[in-house]
Every structure is written in C-alpha cells, then in structure tokens.
Design a protein around this motif. Structure first.
Motif, mmCIF file in Angstrom:
data_model
loop_
_atom_site.group_PDB
_atom_site.id
_atom_site.type_symbol
_atom_site.label_atom_id
_atom_site.label_comp_id
_atom_site.label_asym_id
_atom_site.label_seq_id
_atom_site.Cartn_x
_atom_site.Cartn_y
_atom_site.Cartn_z
ATOM 1 N N PHE A 57 37.192 37.035 13.820
ATOM 2 C CA PHE A 57 36.534 37.804 12.763
ATOM 3 C C PHE A 57 35.592 36.880 12.010
ATOM 4 O O PHE A 57 35.942 35.740 11.689
ATOM 5 C CB PHE A 57 37.564 38.372 11.795
ATOM 6 N N LEU A 58 34.378 37.354 11.723
ATOM 7 C CA LEU A 58 33.402 36.578 10.968
ATOM 8 C C LEU A 58 32.784 37.424 9.870
ATOM 9 O O LEU A 58 32.373 38.565 10.119
ATOM 10 C CB LEU A 58 32.278 36.066 11.879
ATOM 11 N N LEU A 59 32.727 36.864 8.674
ATOM 12 C CA LEU A 59 32.031 37.472 7.550
ATOM 13 C C LEU A 59 30.981 36.484 7.069
ATOM 14 O O LEU A 59 31.287 35.319 6.804
ATOM 15 C CB LEU A 59 33.007 37.782 6.409
ATOM 16 N N LYS A 60 29.739 36.934 6.963
ATOM 17 C CA LYS A 60 28.651 36.090 6.482
ATOM 18 C C LYS A 60 27.892 36.829 5.392
ATOM 19 O O LYS A 60 27.536 37.993 5.560
ATOM 20 C CB LYS A 60 27.693 35.726 7.624
ATOM 21 N N MET A 61 27.652 36.129 4.280
ATOM 22 C CA MET A 61 26.849 36.670 3.188
ATOM 23 C C MET A 61 25.756 35.673 2.848
ATOM 24 O O MET A 61 26.033 34.488 2.640
ATOM 25 C CB MET A 61 27.723 36.954 1.965
ATOM 26 N N GLN A 62 24.527 36.141 2.785
ATOM 27 C CA GLN A 62 23.389 35.277 2.477
ATOM 28 C C GLN A 62 22.632 35.828 1.279
ATOM 29 O O GLN A 62 22.306 37.014 1.233
ATOM 30 C CB GLN A 62 22.451 35.171 3.680
ATOM 31 N N THR A 63 22.352 34.946 0.316
ATOM 32 C CA THR A 63 21.621 35.305 -0.892
ATOM 33 C C THR A 63 20.341 34.489 -0.950
ATOM 34 O O THR A 63 20.394 33.251 -0.954
ATOM 35 C CB THR A 63 22.461 35.024 -2.151
ATOM 36 N N LEU A 75 19.800 40.220 -0.540
ATOM 37 C CA LEU A 75 21.193 40.007 -0.165
ATOM 38 C C LEU A 75 21.404 40.534 1.247
ATOM 39 O O LEU A 75 20.992 41.658 1.558
ATOM 40 C CB LEU A 75 22.147 40.725 -1.120
ATOM 41 N N PHE A 76 22.069 39.744 2.085
ATOM 42 C CA PHE A 76 22.307 40.116 3.477
ATOM 43 C C PHE A 76 23.789 39.975 3.785
ATOM 44 O O PHE A 76 24.432 38.991 3.374
ATOM 45 C CB PHE A 76 21.493 39.226 4.412
ATOM 46 N N LEU A 77 24.347 40.949 4.501
ATOM 47 C CA LEU A 77 25.757 40.940 4.881
ATOM 48 C C LEU A 77 25.885 41.148 6.383
ATOM 49 O O LEU A 77 25.234 42.025 6.953
ATOM 50 C CB LEU A 77 26.514 42.050 4.146
ATOM 51 N N GLN A 78 26.728 40.313 7.014
ATOM 52 C CA GLN A 78 26.991 40.447 8.440
ATOM 53 C C GLN A 78 28.495 40.377 8.671
ATOM 54 O O GLN A 78 29.183 39.504 8.131
ATOM 55 C CB GLN A 78 26.306 39.339 9.228
ATOM 56 N N VAL A 79 29.032 41.293 9.476
ATOM 57 C CA VAL A 79 30.446 41.311 9.828
ATOM 58 C C VAL A 79 30.543 41.484 11.338
ATOM 59 O O VAL A 79 29.839 42.323 11.917
ATOM 60 C CB VAL A 79 31.202 42.457 9.130
ATOM 61 N N SER A 80 31.405 40.693 11.971
ATOM 62 C CA SER A 80 31.619 40.870 13.406
ATOM 63 C C SER A 80 33.094 40.675 13.734
ATOM 64 O O SER A 80 33.792 39.876 13.110
ATOM 65 C CB SER A 80 30.763 39.902 14.230
ATOM 66 N N LYS A 81 33.555 41.417 14.724
ATOM 67 C CA LYS A 81 34.938 41.364 15.164
ATOM 68 C C LYS A 81 34.971 41.415 16.678
ATOM 69 O O LYS A 81 34.407 42.332 17.291
ATOM 70 C CB LYS A 81 35.723 42.553 14.582
ATOM 71 N N ASN A 82 35.612 40.394 17.292
ATOM 72 C CA ASN A 82 35.810 40.378 18.733
ATOM 73 C C ASN A 82 37.286 40.591 19.044
ATOM 74 O O ASN A 82 38.154 39.985 18.406
ATOM 75 C CB ASN A 82 35.350 39.046 19.336
ATOM 76 N N LEU A 83 37.585 41.432 20.034
ATOM 77 C CA LEU A 83 38.964 41.781 20.387
ATOM 78 C C LEU A 83 39.179 41.641 21.885
ATOM 79 O O LEU A 83 38.295 41.961 22.688
ATOM 80 C CB LEU A 83 39.272 43.230 19.984
ATOM 81 N N ARG A 84 40.389 41.175 22.262
ATOM 82 C CA ARG A 84 40.742 41.140 23.676
ATOM 83 C C ARG A 84 42.254 41.249 23.819
ATOM 84 O O ARG A 84 43.004 40.431 23.281
ATOM 85 C CB ARG A 84 40.280 39.848 24.352
ATOM 86 N N TYR A 85 42.728 42.281 24.563
ATOM 87 C CA TYR A 85 44.144 42.466 24.851
ATOM 88 C C TYR A 85 44.361 42.633 26.353
ATOM 89 O O TYR A 85 45.240 43.361 26.789
ATOM 90 C CB TYR A 85 44.689 43.683 24.097
ATOM 91 N N TRP A 86 43.527 41.951 27.152
ATOM 92 C CA TRP A 86 43.585 42.063 28.599
ATOM 93 C C TRP A 86 43.254 40.706 29.204
ATOM 94 O O TRP A 86 42.819 39.784 28.526
ATOM 95 C CB TRP A 86 42.594 43.120 29.082
#
Length: 238
Positions: A57-63, A75-86
């Motif tokens: 999980f990544l949260l990035k905030m840029q001002t 103001l910039f917001l970025q959220v990303s989530k990588n998942l793997r259950y295989w």
C-alpha cells in the motif's frame, strides 16, 4: 511518487512500514519562464506498507507552494494498492490520483480524478529492482476518458546504499476533447507522459540530499514538447 523503498520491500521484507518527507525547490521558471510564472518549493509525504507477497500500500501527498506570496497553489493525492493471493508473481493493481489547485488571481481547478485497475509485475535484474504495471485508467473528465496506462518503477543502490537512484515513468492516453470549452471541437486521443527520476546521496543516518527531474509531455501543456524541470531536494526517512 513511489521510490526504491517500495521495490525493495516487495522482494525482501515480510512486514515493512516506511515514511519519508521530501522538500524540493523547483527551478522551472528559471529554465522555462514563458511557461512558468515562478520557481517554488514542494513538500512531499509518502507512507508505504508491505506485507510480503500478499501486497503493498502506498499513500503519497504533494503540496506545491506555487501560489502568490509562496502560498499553497496545488495539492496532489495518490493512493495505490497491490494484492496477490495466488502463486503466479502477478499482482492485482488498484490506483487513484486527484487533487485541487488555484490559478492566479483566485481561480480554482481540479486535478481530475483518475482510477485504475490492472496487473503489476516486480522483478530484479543485475542488482537493480524494477516493477511494471499495466492498468485500465478511467479519467473523470466532464467527457469521461477510458484508456490504458503503463507504469515502470526502477531503483538501485550504490556504495552500500549511500547513493540511490530511483523513480518512475508513466505513460497513458486520454481524450483530446474532455468536455470543456477549451477542448471542444478536438478529436481523437493524445499520449501523455510523466517521469520523476531521482538521485539521493545519504548525508546522515536518515537524511539524504538529492534531486528529482520532473519530465512532462502533454501534461502541463497541449504543445508537442517535452518539459524537463529539475529540483534540489532534501529527504528524511522515519
């Protein structure tokens, strides 16, 4: 946006939490005064968490302090989530970005919401770490745009990680006609690009001095030109 911390964590750590704060001074007015009203400072906060092979999980905030009298201009917001259950080393990749800004003298604007879903693949090569992802991207323009987005992350440490090279390259397409008065009458798609290669030299236990090279194509202007704006930066990890 996502640095070497993300890549190293995916491969080697069962549970990693990392935070960093970056302070940049952007020289874009000195380099390209016709397109940029001023040089300005930028503050970036990143929070990253990895749970071994199950995802990250990544949260990035840029001002950006690009407003009048060095007030906040964007103001910039970025959220990303990588998942793997295989078993196959492909991750489900979910992304979001968006934000707000103010143009002089007092005109507000959106950084259009962007949502993505696709796959990500991390790998190593000759002591460096890489990750690439391909996602379907939905841009929430007044006239919505449905497009592919290709992202490439890279990072490598030198001299026992006293010197670090890291960054990302992102390319996507989007509608030329976005449903606004400014883009009315345009047709077809355009290719856009952003990159942020970074160089960091550790000068203390948790402090680094470095630079980020901001690369833009069809991101800040509709002209067919690549814009290159370097920064001088300080980073602390905690």
């Amino acid at each position: 946006m996502k640095t070497l911390l993300l890549l190293v964590s995916v491969f080697f750590s069962p549970l990693v939490r990392a935070q960093q704060l970056q302070f940049h001074y952007d020289f874009r007015h000195s380099i390209d005064p016709t397109q940029n009203r001023r040089n300005y400072a930028t503050l970036v906060f990143e929070y990253f968490k990895s749970n071994d092979s199950t995802g990250s999980f990544l949260l990035k905030m840029q001002t950006d302090f690009s407003g009048e009298n060095n007030n906040i201009g964007q103001l910039f917001l970025q959220v990303s989530k990588n998942l793997r259950y295989w078993r196959p080393p492909l991750y489900l990749s979910l992304t979001y970005s968006g934000g707000l800004g103010v143009a002089p003298p007092a005109y507000g604007y959106y950084l259009t919401n962007s949502f993505g879903i696709g796959v990500a693949y991390p790998f190593q090569w000759k002591g460096a770490w890489f990750s690439t992802s391909l996602v379907y991207r939905y841009n929430a323009f007044p006239k919505a745009s449905h497009d592919p987005q290709l992202t490439f992350y890279f990072g490598k440490g030198f001299f026992q990680y006293k010197l670090m090279i890291a960054g990302s390259l992102v390319g996507w397409s989007e509608n030329r006609n976005q449903g606004t008065d400014y883009t009315a009458g345009q047709q077809g798609k355009k290719i856009a690009f952003f990159g942020d290669p970074q160089l960091w030299l550790k000068i203390g236990k948790s402090v680094s001095l470095g630079s980020r090279i901001n690369l833009y194509y069809h991101t800040l202007t509709s002209e067919n030109r690549i814009q290159v704006y370097p920064t001088l930066a300080l980073k602390t990890q905690f």
